[in-house]
Each structure stands twice: as C-alpha cells, then as structure tokens.
Scaffold this motif. Structure first.
Motif, PDB file in Angstrom:
ATOM      1  N   UNK A 102       0.859  -1.185   0.000  1.00 60.80           N
ATOM      2  CA  UNK A 102       0.000   0.000   0.000  1.00 60.80           C
ATOM      3  C   UNK A 102       0.895   1.235   0.000  1.00 60.80           C
ATOM      4  N   UNK A 103       0.331   2.410  -0.291  1.00 55.36           N
ATOM      5  CA  UNK A 103       1.157   3.626  -0.292  1.00 55.36           C
ATOM      6  C   UNK A 103       1.797   3.879   1.065  1.00 55.36           C
ATOM      7  N   UNK A 104       2.794   4.745   1.081  1.00 55.75           N
ATOM      8  CA  UNK A 104       3.512   5.029   2.320  1.00 55.75           C
ATOM      9  C   UNK A 104       2.785   6.039   3.199  1.00 55.75           C
ATOM     10  N   UNK A 105       1.612   6.490   2.769  1.00 60.12           N
ATOM     11  CA  UNK A 105       0.788   7.291   3.669  1.00 60.12           C
ATOM     12  C   UNK A 105       0.422   6.439   4.878  1.00 60.12           C
ATOM     13  N   UNK A 106       0.068   7.097   5.971  1.00 57.78           N
ATOM     14  CA  UNK A 106      -0.224   6.389   7.217  1.00 57.78           C
ATOM     15  C   UNK A 106      -1.499   5.564   7.074  1.00 57.78           C
ATOM     16  N   UNK A 107      -1.467   4.355   7.615  1.00 55.12           N
ATOM     17  CA  UNK A 107      -2.647   3.474   7.615  1.00 55.12           C
ATOM     18  C   UNK A 107      -2.962   3.098   9.055  1.00 55.12           C
ATOM     19  N   UNK A 108      -4.225   3.316   9.430  1.00 55.30           N
ATOM     20  CA  UNK A 108      -4.618   3.194  10.833  1.00 55.30           C
ATOM     21  C   UNK A 108      -6.006   2.564  10.960  1.00 55.30           C
ATOM     22  N   UNK A 109      -6.454   2.475  12.215  1.00 49.55           N
ATOM     23  CA  UNK A 109      -7.832   2.130  12.587  1.00 49.55           C
ATOM     24  C   UNK A 109      -8.341   0.807  12.036  1.00 49.55           C
ATOM     25  N   UNK A 110      -7.566  -0.286  12.078  1.00 46.48           N
ATOM     26  CA  UNK A 110      -8.108  -1.568  11.623  1.00 46.48           C
ATOM     27  C   UNK A 110      -9.160  -2.097  12.583  1.00 46.48           C
ATOM     28  N   UNK A 120     -11.846  -3.627   8.173  1.00 45.24           N
ATOM     29  CA  UNK A 120     -11.878  -2.239   7.720  1.00 45.24           C
ATOM     30  C   UNK A 120     -10.668  -1.500   8.280  1.00 45.24           C
ATOM     31  N   UNK A 121     -10.081  -0.620   7.480  1.00 43.71           N
ATOM     32  CA  UNK A 121      -9.055   0.267   8.018  1.00 43.71           C
ATOM     33  C   UNK A 121      -8.949   1.515   7.151  1.00 43.71           C
ATOM     34  N   UNK A 122      -8.158   2.480   7.631  1.00 46.46           N
ATOM     35  CA  UNK A 122      -8.128   3.794   6.992  1.00 46.46           C
ATOM     36  C   UNK A 122      -6.803   4.040   6.298  1.00 46.46           C
ATOM     37  N   UNK A 123      -6.801   5.057   5.463  1.00 42.92           N
ATOM     38  CA  UNK A 123      -5.558   5.605   4.963  1.00 42.92           C
ATOM     39  C   UNK A 123      -5.643   7.118   5.107  1.00 42.92           C
ATOM     40  N   UNK A 124      -4.546   7.717   5.532  1.00 44.84           N
ATOM     41  CA  UNK A 124      -4.511   9.136   5.817  1.00 44.84           C
ATOM     42  C   UNK A 124      -3.590   9.829   4.824  1.00 44.84           C
ATOM     43  N   UNK A 125      -3.929  11.053   4.493  1.00 47.32           N
ATOM     44  CA  UNK A 125      -3.070  11.875   3.656  1.00 47.32           C
ATOM     45  C   UNK A 125      -3.329  13.325   4.012  1.00 47.32           C
TER      46      UNK A 125
END
Length: 422
Positions: A102-110, A120-125
C-alpha cells in the motif's frame, strides 16, 4: 607469565565476562530466533546507530562483530526473548505473510467485523482532498483489498474499535476538504451494514480536539480516547492545537467528556485489560513537531531520547478516572503506536518495523518483525488467532496461538451500570 601479569595490571588483557555464546539461536520453526538471556551482555565491540525520522535502526541491526549468531535476527520473522512464553504465543507452526503493498501514507484504525468477515481500516493523507478508506474481504481466497467511502464520509479515521454492532472511529482530520461540509476531529460511528456514519462528539466545550488518535470502549459503553497533536504536525487539520495533549472519557448516554490524564507528551495507543481494572496508554512524545502556526514546519521529527513508553494506569472513581501511572515498557524500537490487549491479558504494541508482545507487568516476550512501519493491528478469524498489521507501505498477516478479545462480546465488567446510548 610476568608479561601477562603486567598487562593484566594495566587492564589490557582482562577477558570479558558474562557473555552468553551464542547470543541468538533458532528455537522453533524457520523464521523463529531466540535471544538468549535478552542479550544482556554483548561482546565488544558492539554499536547501534541512532534512529531518525528517515531511518529506523532496529535492535536486530545492532553491529555485533564478535558473535556471528546475532546476524540471524535481521531475517527473522519472530524474535523471542522469553523462550517458554514466547513459543507458547507462537504455537507449533506460526506464519508471517506480507499480504498487500500500500502507499507510504499512514494506515490506521483496523477494525474486524466478524459478521461480514471483513477488516476495515483507513488511509490518511494531508489535506486538501479526501482519501477513501480500505477493506480486506477475508471471505475471498486469497483475501482481496478494495476501497470504500462511507455516507457521509469520515475524514482521516486514526483509531477504531467494534462495539454493539458498529465501528467506532476516532476521526483525526479537521478542515473543509470533503465535499458537503466541514469536519473536525472527534468520535464517529459506522454501521457496516448500511454504510451510514453518525457523529458522537466533535468538540471539548467549543474547542476542537487535536487528533483523536486511538480509542477503547469499557463495560459501561464509555469511550476512552487519546488526543495528541499529530494532526497539526501532519497537516490533517487547518487549525493549530487549541488543547493540551490529553486523554479523555466520553459518555454517549449523556454527551459528557471528562479528562482522565494530561501527563503525557503525546498520548497515542490505548487499551483496556480484560478485567477492566487497568488502562494502558502509550506516550510517543519522542516523535513530535512544531506547534507555532507562524512557523510552517510540517511533519514530526524523532528524538530517540524522548518519551516512547507504554504506561499502566488503575481505573478509579467508579470507572470515571485514572490513577497510579507507572511505566510498563520502554520501546527498544521506534515508538509504541497502536496498542491492544490479547484475550489472556498480554499487551501488544506496534513499534516501528514490527509488533512487540508483553505480559501485563511489562516483561518483553517476543517481537514480530516486518518490512514496513506498523501503525496498528487487529485480530480476525473464527478463533481470533489471525493477526493483521497495517501501516506505511504494507499490510501483513500473522497466524499464531495468541487470541484476540471478541469485541462482539467483550469481557469487560460493567461495574453495575446501565446502558451507554450507543
């Protein structure tokens, strides 16, 4: 002999004592390496470089010139410190699989939704603009990864859990970048069956929350969450912090939010013990940034001598407050980000390129090593022994014997109180 005695008197021929040989040995299936006696004495000369924002130097990358066994840690999937309990956690045939790039943006909240068998999880930018969230369909073989957008969309979910049929997200973004209106950091629910979202809270007496980083729900249905300042550092909000970093408890039944701790530099992960008596909160203040709005310095730098500790608190005042803060774990690698408790009470935290497992008193049992920065994780599957890690650049799965808590029927006591309104 006389020469040796003379050199010894000068300290030039003193043999090093206390070294265990080898420092590292394979102690289970392929990919499992044990660190003998915690490598408490390393033969000279050894050295571990400083970690920076751009480069993380792990314990496994320590240079140990005079014990070739140590090099085996670099390629190990599992690094065991407590051999008995560590191998019990792993079980007879542990596996580590890198599942998605996945992109190097932050991934959180699984968050695992058992009724759908989906993660389910998020990606932040950074703003402006909205980044869709992600879902792993575990019904497919192999699992599939796809995007989804809730209705209305939630900007930058950073922490999450499952409670009473819904996902509860800690939304960390705050601006007008999403079509249809303004959003501010707060708590929101997502109904996975309808895809509808509802805001629970978005302010503290008129002040914007900073980030709403991570959260848990106790036996009364109260939502406990951390509120560091990372959204400003990462430009996920257009407003500098209005509040000090702190941790809070929100009561959905009344709408009241109370502060439970304001002693940490950047409170981050939060977890509740299975008996409901203790709460764990990580301080990632070693990774912090500049608040002054007149200085446009986005991002957060690493000071490895700053706080990177998991703290243990007692739940007091009839479940309303925290007391008795004491350090549980000083992370050897990175900072302790995502934080959860397994069904047996073991504490698990995401730290840099991996995940660390501790007992409830802070003994370091084992580490899972990854090739990407892990921000958070969740247990999935019928018996909750599949463990999914998400972060910058990757999504990975571990299969082991350590079970997660069933969030559809959490074991936390309710202290005799009635429902929460959720």
């Amino acid at each position: 002999m006389a020469l040796f005695t003379f050199l010894l008197s000068l300290g030039l021929a003193t043999a090093q004592t206390g070294v265990v040989n080898p420092l590292v040995s394979q102690c289970g299936p392929a990919g499992v390496q044990c660190v003998n006696k915690y490598a408490s004495v390393i033969p000279y000369h050894f050295f571990r470089n400083d970690s920076t924002t751009d480069t993380d130097v792990s314990f496994a990358q320590t240079s140990v010139n005079n014990d070739t066994s140590f090099a085996a840690l670099a390629n190990a999937s599992f690094v065991v410190f407590d051999q008995k309990r560590g191998l019990d956690i792993l079980g007879p045939s542990p596996t580590y699989d890198f599942m998605f790039s996945v992109p190097t943006s932050v991934h959180e909240a699984p968050v695992y939704v058992a009724s759908q068998n989906k993660l389910y999880f998020s990606q932040l930018a950074p703003p402006p603009g909205f980044v869709p969230q992600l879902v792993v369909d575990l019904n497919a073989n192999p699992p599939t990864l796809s995007e989804f957008t809730s209705d209305p969309p939630v900007y930058a979910p950073n922490g999450g859990t499952f409670y009473n049929g819904k996902i509860i997200w800690g939304a960390s973004g705050g601006n007008t970048s999403i079509a249809g209106g303004e959003q501010r950091a707060g708590l929101r629910t997502l109904d996975p069956t309808t895809n509808k979202t509802v805001t629970l809270t978005n302010n503290y007496y008129g002040y914007y929350f900073n980030t709403v980083d991570d959260l848990i729900v106790d036996g009364r249905g109260h939502v406990w969450f951390t509120d560091p300042q990372y959204s400003w550092f990462n430009r996920l909000t257009d407003t500098p912090p209005q509040l000090a970093s702190a941790s809070y408890r929100f009561d959905p039944a009344t709408g009241e939010t109370v502060v439970v701790d304001d002693t940490l530099v950047q409170p981050n992960g939060i977890a509740l013990s299975p008996d409901g008596r203790n709460i764990y909160i990580s301080d990632t203040g070693a990774n912090t940034g500049t608040i002054d709005p007149n200085l446009d310095i986005p991002g957060s730098r690493i000071n490895q001598t700053g706080p990177r500790t998991v703290y243990k608190f007692d739940v007091v005042d009839e479940g309303r407050g925290l007391a008795g803060r004491r350090p549980l774990f000083y992370a050897p690698d990175g900072v302790p980000d995502g934080l959860k408790v397994a069904a047996n009470g073991y504490v698990v935290t995401a730290t840099a390129h991996g995940v660390d497992v501790l007992d409830p008193y802070g003994s370091y049992l084992l580490r899972v090593q990854t090739n990407f920065t892990v921000q958070n994780f969740a247990w999935t599957g019928a018996d909750l022994t599949e463990f999914w890690m998400v972060g910058q650049g990757g999504v990975a799965r571990v299969r082991w014997a350590l079970k997660g808590i069933d969030l559809t029927k959490p074991p936390y006591p309710d202290y005799g109180c009635q429902g929460s309104g959720l």
